[in-house]
Design a protein around this motif. Structure first.
Motif, PDB file in Angstrom:
ATOM      1  N   SER A  16      34.394   0.410  25.069  1.00 56.86           N
ATOM      2  CA  SER A  16      35.847   0.330  25.253  1.00 56.86           C
ATOM      3  C   SER A  16      36.641   1.140  24.232  1.00 56.86           C
ATOM      4  O   SER A  16      37.855   1.246  24.334  1.00 56.86           O
ATOM      5  CB  SER A  16      36.301  -1.129  25.193  1.00 56.86           C
ATOM      6  N   HIS A  17      35.977   1.725  23.247  1.00 53.86           N
ATOM      7  CA  HIS A  17      36.685   2.472  22.213  1.00 53.86           C
ATOM      8  C   HIS A  17      37.334   3.720  22.803  1.00 53.86           C
ATOM      9  O   HIS A  17      36.857   4.299  23.777  1.00 53.86           O
ATOM     10  CB  HIS A  17      35.730   2.845  21.073  1.00 53.86           C
ATOM     11  N   TYR A  18      38.421   4.132  22.189  1.00 54.09           N
ATOM     12  CA  TYR A  18      39.213   5.261  22.710  1.00 54.09           C
ATOM     13  C   TYR A  18      38.600   6.632  22.457  1.00 54.09           C
ATOM     14  O   TYR A  18      39.119   7.630  22.940  1.00 54.09           O
ATOM     15  CB  TYR A  18      40.622   5.229  22.118  1.00 54.09           C
ATOM     16  N   ASN A  19      37.514   6.732  21.721  1.00 46.04           N
ATOM     17  CA  ASN A  19      36.902   8.040  21.449  1.00 46.04           C
ATOM     18  C   ASN A  19      36.661   8.820  22.738  1.00 46.04           C
ATOM     19  O   ASN A  19      36.520   8.241  23.810  1.00 46.04           O
ATOM     20  CB  ASN A  19      35.573   7.888  20.710  1.00 46.04           C
ATOM     21  N   ALA A  20      36.556  10.094  22.594  1.00 45.09           N
ATOM     22  CA  ALA A  20      36.300  10.973  23.733  1.00 45.09           C
ATOM     23  C   ALA A  20      35.028  10.547  24.465  1.00 45.09           C
ATOM     24  O   ALA A  20      34.069  10.072  23.846  1.00 45.09           O
ATOM     25  CB  ALA A  20      36.168  12.415  23.258  1.00 45.09           C
ATOM     26  N   ARG A  21      35.027  10.739  25.746  1.00 48.36           N
ATOM     27  CA  ARG A  21      33.891  10.359  26.579  1.00 48.36           C
ATOM     28  C   ARG A  21      32.593  11.010  26.088  1.00 48.36           C
ATOM     29  O   ARG A  21      31.538  10.392  26.083  1.00 48.36           O
ATOM     30  CB  ARG A  21      34.175  10.743  28.028  1.00 48.36           C
ATOM     31  N   SER A  22      32.680  12.258  25.669  1.00 52.59           N
ATOM     32  CA  SER A  22      31.478  12.965  25.210  1.00 52.59           C
ATOM     33  C   SER A  22      30.881  12.302  23.971  1.00 52.59           C
ATOM     34  O   SER A  22      29.657  12.248  23.818  1.00 52.59           O
ATOM     35  CB  SER A  22      31.786  14.431  24.935  1.00 52.59           C
ATOM     36  N   ILE A  23      31.728  11.782  23.095  1.00 55.04           N
ATOM     37  CA  ILE A  23      31.236  11.094  21.901  1.00 55.04           C
ATOM     38  C   ILE A  23      30.541   9.800  22.304  1.00 55.04           C
ATOM     39  O   ILE A  23      29.454   9.486  21.819  1.00 55.04           O
ATOM     40  CB  ILE A  23      32.389  10.828  20.909  1.00 55.04           C
ATOM     41  N   LYS A  24      31.150   9.051  23.211  1.00 57.41           N
ATOM     42  CA  LYS A  24      30.534   7.809  23.688  1.00 57.41           C
ATOM     43  C   LYS A  24      29.191   8.088  24.348  1.00 57.41           C
ATOM     44  O   LYS A  24      28.208   7.390  24.104  1.00 57.41           O
ATOM     45  CB  LYS A  24      31.452   7.104  24.691  1.00 57.41           C
ATOM     46  N   GLU A  25      29.147   9.103  25.166  1.00 45.90           N
ATOM     47  CA  GLU A  25      27.893   9.452  25.834  1.00 45.90           C
ATOM     48  C   GLU A  25      26.823   9.804  24.803  1.00 45.90           C
ATOM     49  O   GLU A  25      25.653   9.457  24.975  1.00 45.90           O
ATOM     50  CB  GLU A  25      28.110  10.604  26.809  1.00 45.90           C
ATOM     51  N   GLU A  26      27.223  10.482  23.749  1.00 48.63           N
ATOM     52  CA  GLU A  26      26.261  10.856  22.714  1.00 48.63           C
ATOM     53  C   GLU A  26      25.725   9.618  21.997  1.00 48.63           C
ATOM     54  O   GLU A  26      24.535   9.535  21.707  1.00 48.63           O
ATOM     55  CB  GLU A  26      26.898  11.818  21.713  1.00 48.63           C
ATOM     56  N   TRP A  27      26.602   8.628  21.700  1.00 48.50           N
ATOM     57  CA  TRP A  27      26.128   7.386  21.075  1.00 48.50           C
ATOM     58  C   TRP A  27      25.030   6.750  21.922  1.00 48.50           C
ATOM     59  O   TRP A  27      23.985   6.389  21.415  1.00 48.50           O
ATOM     60  CB  TRP A  27      27.243   6.365  20.938  1.00 48.50           C
ATOM     61  N   PHE A  28      25.314   6.613  23.221  1.00 48.10           N
ATOM     62  CA  PHE A  28      24.382   5.903  24.092  1.00 48.10           C
ATOM     63  C   PHE A  28      23.108   6.708  24.349  1.00 48.10           C
ATOM     64  O   PHE A  28      22.025   6.137  24.406  1.00 48.10           O
ATOM     65  CB  PHE A  28      25.078   5.489  25.395  1.00 48.10           C
TER      66      PHE A  28
END
Length: 91
Positions: A69-81
């Motif tokens: 749910s964090h506001y970070n860019a989608r690409s950053i979230k995808e990289e975390w996962f």
């Protein structure tokens, strides 16, 4: 220094304490960059330090909804996962 795999034996436990308090703790660049650098650190360290590996997995799994749910860019979230998916395979 974690990103350069220097002093992991000393720095990872400190980073885990920080991530346990706030998984989105930032290093220098953006919210969650500490998480990313820890997840990408040397696999041999994590193989040798299985308890810390388990702890990191627990922190990530506990805070999945916050990361999603964090506001970070989608690409950053995808990289975390995607990085965490690789991280889980270490042990």
């Amino acid at each position: 220094m974690i990103g350069q795999n220097i002093g992991l034996r000393y720095l990872i436990p400190l980073a885990l304490d920080k991530l346990d308090e706030n998984i989105l703790a930032d290093g220098d660049l953006y919210d969650g960059d500490l998480l990313q650098v820890v997840l990408k650190s040397d696999k041999e360290y994590w193989k040798a330090e299985r308890e810390n590996w388990k702890r990191m997995c627990g922190i990530f799994n506990r805070d999945i909804s916050l990361l999603e749910s964090h506001y970070n860019a989608r690409s950053i979230k995808e990289e975390w996962f995607s990085t965490f998916a690789d991280f889980k395979k270490i042990n």
